[in-house]
Design a protein around this motif. Structure first.
Motif, PDB file in Angstrom:
ATOM      1  N   TRP A 143       0.833  -1.211   0.000  1.00 38.93           N
ATOM      2  CA  TRP A 143       0.000   0.000   0.000  1.00 38.93           C
ATOM      3  C   TRP A 143       0.866   1.259   0.000  1.00 38.93           C
ATOM      4  CZ3 TRP A 143      -3.800  -1.419   4.571  1.00 38.93           C
ATOM      5  CH2 TRP A 143      -4.701  -2.401   4.129  1.00 38.93           C
ATOM      6  N   ALA A 144       1.870   1.270   0.871  1.00 40.57           N
ATOM      7  CA  ALA A 144       2.714   2.461   0.991  1.00 40.57           C
ATOM      8  C   ALA A 144       3.441   2.748  -0.321  1.00 40.57           C
ATOM      9  CB  ALA A 144       3.710   2.280   2.132  1.00 40.57           C
ATOM     10  N   PRO A 155      -6.750   9.774  -3.445  1.00 42.52           N
ATOM     11  CA  PRO A 155      -6.527   9.151  -2.136  1.00 42.52           C
ATOM     12  C   PRO A 155      -6.386   7.636  -2.143  1.00 42.52           C
ATOM     13  CG  PRO A 155      -8.842   9.620  -2.408  1.00 42.52           C
ATOM     14  CD  PRO A 155      -8.159  10.153  -3.640  1.00 42.52           C
ATOM     15  N   PHE A 156      -6.571   6.993  -3.307  1.00 37.03           N
ATOM     16  CA  PHE A 156      -6.582   5.536  -3.339  1.00 37.03           C
ATOM     17  C   PHE A 156      -5.228   4.982  -3.806  1.00 37.03           C
ATOM     18  CE2 PHE A 156     -10.979   6.973  -3.721  1.00 37.03           C
ATOM     19  CZ  PHE A 156     -11.527   6.320  -2.626  1.00 37.03           C
ATOM     20  N   LEU A 157      -5.113   3.678  -3.910  1.00 42.39           N
ATOM     21  CA  LEU A 157      -3.816   3.068  -4.208  1.00 42.39           C
ATOM     22  C   LEU A 157      -3.210   3.598  -5.499  1.00 42.39           C
ATOM     23  CD1 LEU A 157      -4.346  -0.681  -3.188  1.00 42.39           C
ATOM     24  CD2 LEU A 157      -3.128   1.124  -1.935  1.00 42.39           C
ATOM     25  N   LEU A 186      -0.613   5.586   6.053  1.00 39.80           N
ATOM     26  CA  LEU A 186      -1.700   4.839   5.433  1.00 39.80           C
ATOM     27  C   LEU A 186      -3.071   5.142   6.042  1.00 39.80           C
ATOM     28  CD1 LEU A 186       0.042   1.368   5.048  1.00 39.80           C
ATOM     29  CD2 LEU A 186      -0.367   3.073   3.268  1.00 39.80           C
ATOM     30  N   THR A 187      -3.116   5.972   7.067  1.00 36.15           N
ATOM     31  CA  THR A 187      -4.407   6.232   7.715  1.00 36.15           C
ATOM     32  C   THR A 187      -5.364   6.978   6.777  1.00 36.15           C
ATOM     33  OG1 THR A 187      -3.515   8.236   8.748  1.00 36.15           O
ATOM     34  CG2 THR A 187      -3.440   6.195  10.039  1.00 36.15           C
ATOM     35  N   ALA A 188      -4.832   7.863   5.938  1.00 39.34           N
ATOM     36  CA  ALA A 188      -5.701   8.581   5.004  1.00 39.34           C
ATOM     37  C   ALA A 188      -6.281   7.624   3.974  1.00 39.34           C
ATOM     38  CB  ALA A 188      -4.928   9.708   4.315  1.00 39.34           C
ATOM     39  N   TYR A 189      -5.470   6.643   3.550  1.00 35.23           N
ATOM     40  CA  TYR A 189      -5.981   5.638   2.613  1.00 35.23           C
ATOM     41  C   TYR A 189      -7.070   4.808   3.274  1.00 35.23           C
ATOM     42  CZ  TYR A 189      -6.300   1.428  -0.198  1.00 35.23           C
ATOM     43  OH  TYR A 189      -6.787   0.381  -0.944  1.00 35.23           O
ATOM     44  N   ARG A 190      -6.828   4.373   4.494  1.00 35.18           N
ATOM     45  CA  ARG A 190      -7.845   3.625   5.249  1.00 35.18           C
ATOM     46  C   ARG A 190      -9.154   4.405   5.306  1.00 35.18           C
ATOM     47  NH1 ARG A 190      -6.602   4.137  11.291  1.00 35.18           N
ATOM     48  NH2 ARG A 190      -7.358   6.218  10.729  1.00 35.18           N
ATOM     49  N   LEU A 194     -12.878   3.359   3.818  1.00 34.01           N
ATOM     50  CA  LEU A 194     -13.992   3.175   4.747  1.00 34.01           C
ATOM     51  C   LEU A 194     -15.068   4.237   4.565  1.00 34.01           C
ATOM     52  CD1 LEU A 194     -12.105   2.194   8.032  1.00 34.01           C
ATOM     53  CD2 LEU A 194     -13.261   0.693   6.406  1.00 34.01           C
ATOM     54  N   GLY A 195     -14.703   5.376   3.984  1.00 37.85           N
ATOM     55  CA  GLY A 195     -15.654   6.450   3.778  1.00 37.85           C
ATOM     56  C   GLY A 195     -16.388   6.410   2.457  1.00 37.85           C
TER      57      GLY A 195
END
Length: 221
Positions: A143-144, A155-157, A186-190, A194-195
């Motif tokens: 992911w990183a 904001p995605f991969l 990776l919190t912004a990606y999470r 989820l949003g």
């Protein structure tokens, strides 16, 4: 009425059903949803009404029947190209397919010891089971790397939402369920995954499901 039907299993547990659901929702097409309760005496017969493989998910589009999550997503990408479920650039698209295929066929320790259970919050010995830490480290490194290379585009991969994000969405829920820490970058990606409106809708439905036994026969782990 739409001629698209997606047959899914329990929204709290069926990770393989969530993946094509997110991809299909992203196309903007209207569709009918059929939910099959898992691990009940009627499960096999209900799935057999829709699926030649005896598993969920299954996509029905007119006379076309597609099973297996990745095959469904590929079909959606081809059928609704305006949704851009894969990146446009061929090299980026190859990377996205590689990332997705690694999820489709790998990370067995994670699948076995940290099954998807969206509504739960728990700590279990499975987090320390052999192979789980290696799977978690590989996934977060993957992911990183994607975010570092393509993060300026969104904001995605791979910047914009793609099938790769649909395939890792259940993993994000697993990490939340079992308290697996996310790398800070990776919190912004999470939060972006989820949003997603479709993810929020699925999560709400999962929370409203009655308790079910852990399914073993109807869906892949």
């Amino acid at each position: 009425m739409s001629d698209i039907t997606l047959v899914v299993g329990s929204k709290n547990f069926s990770s393989w059903s969530l993946r094509p659901y997110l991809a299909l929702a992203h196309t903007g097409q209207s569709f009918r949803e059929v939910l099959v309760p898992l691990d009940t005496p009627e499960t096999a017969a209900l799935i057999a009404m829709h699926s030649p493989s005896g598993r969920v998910p299954v996509l029905k589009h007119g006379d076309t029947v597609v099973w297996d999550s990745l095959s469904i997503c590929e079909y959606l990408a081809e059928t609704f190209p305006d949704a851009r479920l894969w990146p446009r650039d061929s090299a980026t698209r190859a990377m996205a397919r590689s990332v997705t295929s690694e999820m489709h066929s790998g990370f067995q320790a994670l699948r076995t010891h940290l099954p998807m259970d969206i509504s739960a919050r728990k700590t279990v010995p499975g987090v320390d089971a052999p192979g789980v830490h290696a799977d978690v480290a590989r996934i977060q490194a993957l992911w990183a790397g994607c975010r570092e290379r393509y993060g300026k585009e969104g904001p995605f991969l791979f910047g914009a939402f793609s099938i790769a994000d649909a395939f890792y969405a259940p993993v994000i829920t697993r990490f939340v369920t079992y308290g697996v820490p996310f790398r800070p970058e990776l919190t912004a990606y999470r939060d972006a995954v989820l949003g997603l409106p479709a993810m929020l809708k699925w999560t709400e439905a999962a929370a409203g499901e009655p308790p079910l036994a852990r399914y073993r026969q109807a869906s892949k782990p």
